[in-house]
Design a protein around this motif. Structure first.
Motif, short mmCIF file in Angstrom:
data_model
loop_
_atom_site.label_atom_id
_atom_site.label_comp_id
_atom_site.label_asym_id
_atom_site.label_seq_id
_atom_site.Cartn_x
_atom_site.Cartn_y
_atom_site.Cartn_z
N MET A 1 0.86 -1.32 -0.12
CA MET A 1 -0.02 0.17 -0.22
C MET A 1 0.85 1.16 -0.06
SD MET A 1 -3.38 0.16 -0.14
CE MET A 1 -3.42 2.04 -0.83
N ARG A 2 2.06 0.85 1.14
CA ARG A 2 2.55 2.60 0.94
C ARG A 2 2.97 2.94 -0.24
NH1 ARG A 2 5.13 1.17 7.39
NH2 ARG A 2 2.95 1.85 8.15
N ILE A 3 3.97 1.43 -0.97
CA ILE A 3 4.91 1.75 -2.46
C ILE A 3 3.67 2.45 -3.64
CG2 ILE A 3 5.45 0.98 -4.39
CD1 ILE A 3 6.74 -1.14 -2.11
N LEU A 4 2.47 1.89 -3.01
CA LEU A 4 1.12 2.73 -4.11
C LEU A 4 1.24 4.26 -4.02
CD1 LEU A 4 -0.95 -0.01 -4.76
CD2 LEU A 4 0.53 0.21 -6.41
N ILE A 5 1.40 4.21 -2.88
CA ILE A 5 0.71 5.60 -2.64
C ILE A 5 1.61 6.52 -2.83
CG2 ILE A 5 0.62 6.92 -0.12
CD1 ILE A 5 -1.09 5.39 1.29
N TYR A 6 3.07 6.09 -2.71
CA TYR A 6 4.81 6.93 -2.55
C TYR A 6 4.23 6.75 -4.84
CZ TYR A 6 9.09 8.24 -3.07
OH TYR A 6 10.24 9.32 -2.87
N LYS A 7 4.28 5.64 -5.23
CA LYS A 7 3.83 5.89 -6.34
C LYS A 7 2.85 7.33 -7.16
CE LYS A 7 3.73 2.93 -9.61
NZ LYS A 7 3.60 1.54 -9.97
N LEU B 1 2.02 9.45 -4.95
CA LEU B 1 2.21 11.40 -5.20
C LEU B 1 3.71 11.68 -5.82
CD1 LEU B 1 2.18 10.82 -1.49
CD2 LEU B 1 0.39 11.76 -2.71
N ALA B 2 4.35 10.64 -6.22
CA ALA B 2 4.69 10.76 -7.34
C ALA B 2 4.84 11.28 -8.51
CB ALA B 2 6.32 9.92 -7.77
N GLU B 3 3.77 10.23 -9.21
CA GLU B 3 3.09 10.72 -10.02
C GLU B 3 2.84 12.69 -10.44
OE1 GLU B 3 1.04 7.62 -11.33
OE2 GLU B 3 2.86 6.76 -11.69
N LYS B 4 2.36 12.85 -9.42
CA LYS B 4 1.56 14.09 -9.48
C LYS B 4 2.54 15.20 -9.06
CE LYS B 4 -2.88 14.62 -8.13
NZ LYS B 4 -3.74 15.06 -6.52
N ASP B 5 2.01 16.12 -10.28
CA ASP B 5 2.81 17.31 -9.83
C ASP B 5 2.22 18.83 -8.98
OD1 ASP B 5 1.32 18.65 -11.03
OD2 ASP B 5 2.50 19.40 -12.43
N VAL B 6 1.18 18.35 -8.31
CA VAL B 6 1.10 19.17 -7.27
C VAL B 6 -0.27 18.59 -6.25
CG1 VAL B 6 -1.21 20.23 -9.14
CG2 VAL B 6 -1.51 17.86 -8.31
N ALA B 7 0.01 19.67 -4.99
CA ALA B 7 -0.28 18.64 -3.40
C ALA B 7 -1.56 17.81 -3.98
CB ALA B 7 -0.09 19.95 -2.76
N THR B 8 -1.99 16.49 -2.63
CA THR B 8 -2.62 15.68 -2.93
C THR B 8 -2.99 16.07 -1.21
OG1 THR B 8 -1.48 14.54 -4.26
CG2 THR B 8 -3.14 13.66 -2.84
N SER B 9 -4.82 15.44 -1.39
CA SER B 9 -5.25 15.54 -0.06
C SER B 9 -5.52 14.41 0.03
CB SER B 9 -6.79 16.35 0.26
OG SER B 9 -7.55 16.02 -0.89
N GLN C 1 -5.82 19.58 4.58
CA GLN C 1 -4.66 19.81 4.94
C GLN C 1 -4.09 18.59 3.35
OE1 GLN C 1 -4.56 18.40 9.80
NE2 GLN C 1 -3.60 17.47 8.35
N LYS C 2 -3.01 19.21 2.96
CA LYS C 2 -2.77 18.38 1.68
C LYS C 2 -1.31 18.18 1.83
CE LYS C 2 -6.15 20.52 -1.29
NZ LYS C 2 -6.01 21.72 -1.42
N TYR C 3 -0.48 17.71 1.09
CA TYR C 3 0.62 16.36 1.00
C TYR C 3 1.32 16.53 -0.15
CZ TYR C 3 -1.17 14.89 5.72
OH TYR C 3 -1.51 15.60 6.95
N ALA C 4 2.81 16.64 -0.10
CA ALA C 4 3.91 16.35 -1.10
C ALA C 4 5.21 16.22 -0.75
CB ALA C 4 4.24 18.08 -1.99
N LEU C 5 5.12 15.48 -1.98
CA LEU C 5 6.57 14.69 -1.27
C LEU C 5 8.05 15.38 -1.15
CD1 LEU C 5 7.36 11.21 -4.03
CD2 LEU C 5 6.56 12.07 -2.18
N CYS C 6 9.25 15.78 -0.17
CA CYS C 6 10.08 15.74 0.42
C CYS C 6 10.65 15.90 -1.08
CB CYS C 6 10.52 15.99 1.06
SG CYS C 6 9.26 16.39 2.62
N GLU C 7 11.17 17.47 -1.72
CA GLU C 7 12.97 17.01 -2.34
C GLU C 7 13.44 16.23 -1.77
OE1 GLU C 7 12.35 19.07 -5.33
OE2 GLU C 7 10.57 18.40 -4.89
#
Ligand SMILES: [Mn+2]
Ligand SMILES: [Mn+2]
Ligand SMILES: [Zn+2]
Ligand SMILES: [Zn+2]
Lengths: 138, 138
Positions: A18-24, A26-34, A73-79
């Motif tokens: 599940m975590r890998i899927l969620i990470y993927k 988030l990585a594919e989106k270029d915008v903040a995600t709720s 609340q939104k989230y985005a991958l850290c650089e």
DNA sequence: CTGACCTATGCAACGGAAGTGCATTTATTG
DNA sequence: CAATAAATGCACTTCCGTTGCATAGGTCAG
């Protein structure tokens, strides 16, 4: 795929399916995600799991939380270079009033502000609102 | 008292008893105020009335809304010179992590930010978080 | 291999806060 | 005073974040 597993391991997060899927995702989106965004993308997963995954990611410095003033609340991958765990990576965020998307402007740091006597700043949040590049383009 | 009535009238808000009380309450506080704060101060008034009063005040430029990142909307009286109705009065806000209060720093305007090509800013929100003057004083 | 153990996941429910529909009271005005 | 408009009160809804507790699944010592 293996890179994601490594990335998560490096941040002290067990790389479950599940975590890998969620990470993927988030990585594919270029915008903040709720949370709701993720919930809709993974309809068969439980909301709590997604919620706790985000919280784990946040605590371990995989994502950072974004308060864009929408009340959600939104989230985005850290650089790669970012170290949110220690001190905030004080880049600014832009919220588009047209498409309603929020993006990280990681190159744009929040300028230093001189505060009145007695005030000690530890953190800062700067959100600009207006029309984003995609929406102003046409 | 009469000044409050005049102020409200000038802003196109009918000065009812309740509204005058709420205005007075806001004027006596020097920190941003939430609906719940007001609700507790006026226990016998209905929440909806207080809610709609704040919304009316906001629309008529009597107060401005503050998003300090706590997830609770706060309000504060506008300064005499401020013209929120037309364009945002872009001062910054400070939220104290100790006493949990938020204050307007009306003298401190949000600096201009150079955005990437295509982004057009119409509004901005800058919140600094840390220790306020009252809490750092001791 | 197996049981003990820890972690992740799923299900249900809660709580705070914003917001709305509608009835009623209060003020305004002709 | 009657007609009208505005403000208030009550009930209810929705959205989102959050927690408690039971279960499934992976890890590891013996
Ligand atoms: Mn960001
Ligand atoms: Mn302010
Ligand atoms: Zn846009
Ligand atoms: Zn303080």
């Amino acid at each position: 795929m293996k890179e994601i597993e490594k990335k998560l391991n490096d941040n002290g997060v067990r790389p479950t399916a599940m975590r890998i899927l969620i990470y993927k995702y988030l990585a594919e989106k270029d915008v903040a995600t709720s949370l709701t965004d993720i919930e809709m993308a993974f309809a068969k997963a439980d909301r709590t799991t997604l919620f706790r995954t985000l919280k784990t990611f946040e605590k371990q410095g995989v994502v950072h939380q974004i308060d864009d003033g929408t009340g959600v609340q939104k989230y985005a991958l850290c650089e790669p270079g970012c170290n949110c765990e220690l001190e905030q990576d004080l880049h600014l965020h832009f919220h588009c009033n047209n498409c309603d998307e929020t993006v990280c402007l990681t190159e744009h740091k929040i300028p230093h502000i001189n505060l009145p006597e007695g005030f000690v700043a530890e953190d800062a949040n700067l959100v600009l609102k207006g029309i984003c590049d995609k929406c102003s383009g046409q």
